[in-house]
Design an enzyme around this catalytic site. Sequence first.
Site, PDB file in Angstrom:
ATOM      1  N   LYS A 176      24.100 -81.606  -4.902  1.00 12.64           N
ATOM      2  CA  LYS A 176      25.295 -81.140  -5.618  1.00 12.64           C
ATOM      3  C   LYS A 176      25.656 -79.725  -5.152  1.00 12.64           C
ATOM      4  O   LYS A 176      26.828 -79.392  -4.987  1.00 12.64           O
ATOM      5  CB  LYS A 176      25.011 -81.169  -7.126  1.00 12.64           C
ATOM      6  CG  LYS A 176      26.092 -80.609  -8.012  1.00 12.64           C
ATOM      7  CD  LYS A 176      27.289 -81.523  -8.157  1.00 12.64           C
ATOM      8  CE  LYS A 176      28.250 -80.969  -9.217  1.00 12.64           C
ATOM      9  NZ  LYS A 176      29.550 -81.577  -9.181  1.00 12.64           N
ATOM     10  N   ASN A 180      29.192 -78.360  -3.546  1.00 20.17           N
ATOM     11  CA  ASN A 180      29.902 -77.214  -4.113  1.00 20.17           C
ATOM     12  C   ASN A 180      30.025 -76.063  -3.111  1.00 20.17           C
ATOM     13  O   ASN A 180      31.033 -75.352  -3.115  1.00 20.17           O
ATOM     14  CB  ASN A 180      29.228 -76.733  -5.411  1.00 20.17           C
ATOM     15  CG  ASN A 180      29.451 -77.689  -6.570  1.00 20.17           C
ATOM     16  OD1 ASN A 180      28.525 -78.056  -7.283  1.00 20.17           O
ATOM     17  ND2 ASN A 180      30.684 -78.126  -6.765  1.00 20.17           N
ATOM     18  N   SER A 244      36.872 -76.632  -9.369  1.00 18.85           N
ATOM     19  CA  SER A 244      36.665 -75.747 -10.520  1.00 18.85           C
ATOM     20  C   SER A 244      36.775 -74.277 -10.100  1.00 18.85           C
ATOM     21  O   SER A 244      37.299 -73.447 -10.846  1.00 18.85           O
ATOM     22  CB  SER A 244      35.308 -76.019 -11.160  1.00 18.85           C
ATOM     23  OG  SER A 244      34.282 -75.909 -10.202  1.00 18.85           O
ATOM     24  N   GLU A 256      31.865 -69.208 -10.282  1.00 23.81           N
ATOM     25  CA  GLU A 256      30.431 -69.493 -10.193  1.00 23.81           C
ATOM     26  C   GLU A 256      29.890 -69.240  -8.777  1.00 23.81           C
ATOM     27  O   GLU A 256      28.822 -69.721  -8.423  1.00 23.81           O
ATOM     28  CB  GLU A 256      30.169 -70.942 -10.630  1.00 23.81           C
ATOM     29  CG  GLU A 256      30.491 -71.163 -12.101  1.00 23.81           C
ATOM     30  CD  GLU A 256      30.151 -72.559 -12.616  1.00 23.81           C
ATOM     31  OE1 GLU A 256      29.262 -72.711 -13.453  1.00 23.81           O
ATOM     32  OE2 GLU A 256      30.816 -73.507 -12.156  1.00 23.81           O
TER      33      GLU A 256
HETATM   34  P1  NAP Z   1      34.433 -74.372 -19.683  1.00 21.35           P
HETATM   35  O1  NAP Z   1      35.489 -75.353 -20.057  1.00 21.35           O
HETATM   36  O2  NAP Z   1      34.809 -72.989 -19.289  1.00 21.35           O
HETATM   37  O3  NAP Z   1      33.387 -74.316 -20.889  1.00 21.35           O
HETATM   38  C1  NAP Z   1      32.494 -73.274 -21.122  1.00 21.35           C
HETATM   39  C2  NAP Z   1      32.619 -72.912 -22.578  1.00 21.35           C
HETATM   40  O4  NAP Z   1      31.597 -72.008 -22.944  1.00 21.35           O
HETATM   41  C3  NAP Z   1      33.941 -72.234 -22.913  1.00 21.35           C
HETATM   42  O5  NAP Z   1      34.493 -72.847 -24.066  1.00 21.35           O
HETATM   43  C4  NAP Z   1      33.523 -70.785 -23.219  1.00 21.35           C
HETATM   44  O6  NAP Z   1      34.339 -70.181 -24.172  1.00 21.35           O
HETATM   45  C5  NAP Z   1      32.160 -71.005 -23.778  1.00 21.35           C
HETATM   46  N1  NAP Z   1      31.298 -69.813 -23.764  1.00 21.35           N
HETATM   47  C6  NAP Z   1      31.269 -68.796 -22.869  1.00 21.35           C
HETATM   48  N2  NAP Z   1      30.295 -67.907 -23.200  1.00 21.35           N
HETATM   49  C7  NAP Z   1      29.721 -68.367 -24.324  1.00 21.35           C
HETATM   50  C8  NAP Z   1      28.673 -67.895 -25.164  1.00 21.35           C
HETATM   51  N3  NAP Z   1      28.041 -66.752 -24.907  1.00 21.35           N
HETATM   52  N4  NAP Z   1      28.333 -68.617 -26.255  1.00 21.35           N
HETATM   53  C9  NAP Z   1      28.972 -69.776 -26.542  1.00 21.35           C
HETATM   54  N5  NAP Z   1      29.992 -70.279 -25.804  1.00 21.35           N
HETATM   55  C10 NAP Z   1      30.346 -69.594 -24.699  1.00 21.35           C
HETATM   56  O7  NAP Z   1      33.552 -74.972 -18.503  1.00 21.35           O
HETATM   57  P2  NAP Z   1      33.249 -76.523 -18.193  1.00 21.35           P
HETATM   58  O8  NAP Z   1      34.327 -77.061 -17.346  1.00 21.35           O
HETATM   59  O9  NAP Z   1      32.881 -77.233 -19.431  1.00 21.35           O
HETATM   60  O10 NAP Z   1      31.993 -76.353 -17.238  1.00 21.35           O
HETATM   61  C11 NAP Z   1      30.680 -76.091 -17.705  1.00 21.35           C
HETATM   62  C12 NAP Z   1      29.736 -76.237 -16.506  1.00 21.35           C
HETATM   63  O11 NAP Z   1      29.768 -77.595 -16.061  1.00 21.35           O
HETATM   64  C13 NAP Z   1      30.160 -75.419 -15.285  1.00 21.35           C
HETATM   65  O12 NAP Z   1      29.023 -75.031 -14.554  1.00 21.35           O
HETATM   66  C14 NAP Z   1      30.974 -76.403 -14.448  1.00 21.35           C
HETATM   67  O13 NAP Z   1      31.001 -76.065 -13.079  1.00 21.35           O
HETATM   68  C15 NAP Z   1      30.160 -77.670 -14.696  1.00 21.35           C
HETATM   69  N6  NAP Z   1      30.898 -78.912 -14.511  1.00 21.35           N
HETATM   70  C16 NAP Z   1      32.081 -79.113 -15.151  1.00 21.35           C
HETATM   71  C17 NAP Z   1      32.750 -80.315 -14.970  1.00 21.35           C
HETATM   72  C18 NAP Z   1      34.056 -80.600 -15.651  1.00 21.35           C
HETATM   73  O14 NAP Z   1      34.620 -81.673 -15.399  1.00 21.35           O
HETATM   74  N7  NAP Z   1      34.573 -79.722 -16.505  1.00 21.35           N
HETATM   75  C19 NAP Z   1      32.194 -81.302 -14.129  1.00 21.35           C
HETATM   76  C20 NAP Z   1      30.988 -81.060 -13.488  1.00 21.35           C
HETATM   77  C21 NAP Z   1      30.336 -79.859 -13.694  1.00 21.35           C
HETATM   78  P3  NAP Z   1      35.532 -69.184 -23.703  1.00 21.35           P
HETATM   79  O15 NAP Z   1      36.415 -70.020 -22.802  1.00 21.35           O
HETATM   80  O16 NAP Z   1      36.134 -68.801 -24.987  1.00 21.35           O
HETATM   81  O17 NAP Z   1      34.855 -68.065 -22.970  1.00 21.35           O
HETATM   82  O1  PAF Z   2      33.418 -77.968  -8.959  1.00 24.31           O
HETATM   83  C1  PAF Z   2      34.127 -78.977  -8.780  1.00 24.31           C
HETATM   84  O2  PAF Z   2      35.362 -78.973  -8.860  1.00 24.31           O
HETATM   85  C2  PAF Z   2      33.424 -80.304  -8.498  1.00 24.31           C
HETATM   86  O3  PAF Z   2      32.038 -80.103  -8.672  1.00 24.31           O
HETATM   87  C3  PAF Z   2      33.692 -80.875  -7.111  1.00 24.31           C
HETATM   88  C4  PAF Z   2      32.715 -81.990  -6.829  1.00 24.31           C
HETATM   89  C5  PAF Z   2      33.595 -79.835  -6.035  1.00 24.31           C
HETATM   90  C6  PAF Z   2      35.027 -81.579  -7.048  1.00 24.31           C
HETATM   91  O4  PAF Z   2      36.101 -80.718  -7.014  1.00 24.31           O
END
Ligand code: NAP
Ligand code: PAF
Length: 304
Positions: A176, A180, A244, A256
């Site tokens: 992964k 990325n 992302s 990140e």
């Molecule tokens: P996100 O939407 O930004 O969610 C993170 C959340 O954590 C936000 O609501 C943020 O609030 C909150 N937060 C920040 N600091 C905090 C703290 N100290 N205490 C409690 N809450 C806090 O991000 P995400 O898309 O869910 O991604 C999370 C991780 O999964 C990342 O590493 C991303 O790369 C990975 N990921 C995401 C996806 C996807 O489809 N979204 C797919 C694969 C992997 P605020 O916005 O108010 O700061």
């Molecule tokens: O970080 C992202 O957006 C996803 O992990 C990936 C696989 C690169 C697709 O855009």
Amino acid sequence: MNITVLGCGALGQLWLTALKNQGHALQGWLRVPQTHCDAKITGIDGRRSHITLTANDPDFLAQSDLLLVTLKAWQVSGALRALTYILPESAPILLLHNGMGTLQELTALPHPLLYGVTTQAARRNGDELIHIARGVTHLGPCNEAGRGFSQLADTLHRALPDVAWHNDIHAAAWLKLAVNCVINPLTVVYDCPNGSLHNHIEKVNKITQEVAIVMLREGYHTTPESLLTYIWQVIDNTPEHVSSMLQDIRLRRHTEIDYITGYLLQRACAHGVDVPENRRLYDAVKQMENHYERIGPDMPRPWH
Ligand code: NAP
Ligand code: PAF
């Protein structure tokens, strides 16, 4: 199970909803001092759901059987530090994020520690969340205490399939990371969706070759060819997707990169391997990030 989800953004709300639908007791943990949190989701089938859950309740945290951490990598150690003294030492902590390097920041924790990577995809649209694509979540132990929790994969699989357990999660994590390292910073530099990387094949090749060398030094059997095949598969499955990291840059949020290319550079340095293409990408993304973080003091930023 009693489950606290730390970080109720896109991935957090997806898991809150899926686990609630399975009958688990849940709460969200937010950055802001609120007693409730909402998860409003449009599923892949177009069905909408809205649940309201308790948030930030220390008593519930003290009785939790699992802390699921769905924060951005740079938010993890700071947020966890404030909570782990309340969470029972027997309760596992599952980190679900892109990038690597957070585990090195958490070595002192006595809790069972698990790490997972996922290809589920969800994005926020105002105060709603859209589940864009089903995927696979791979998880496994990161310390000795985490080894006994393979049944957790079954519990999570029932809520949001597919979930697979790995006794050694590091190989899946590196795969992964490789994806990325290539897609995220390159789409930032060219300001393009994933599919447009077909216009930059030479760059994709060079970056992948460097990543493959570091992976080999880390002890993971791979070749640049097999890595490239996998990376192009991901690109071709997500041609319209804005990565992302590019989303973060466009919204002027902290990226990140330190836990993606930054982690690769750290490991390359430890092995005495030169990775100039990845170094250039890292510098380019950091320059953009530093620019808006310097001029915008109100931007969200890491606090460690
Ligand atoms: P996100 O939407 O930004 O969610 C993170 C959340 O954590 C936000 O609501 C943020 O609030 C909150 N937060 C920040 N600091 C905090 C703290 N100290 N205490 C409690 N809450 C806090 O991000 P995400 O898309 O869910 O991604 C999370 C991780 O999964 C990342 O590493 C991303 O790369 C990975 N990921 C995401 C996806 C996807 O489809 N979204 C797919 C694969 C992997 P605020 O916005 O108010 O700061
Ligand atoms: O970080 C992202 O957006 C996803 O992990 C990936 C696989 C690169 C697709 O855009």
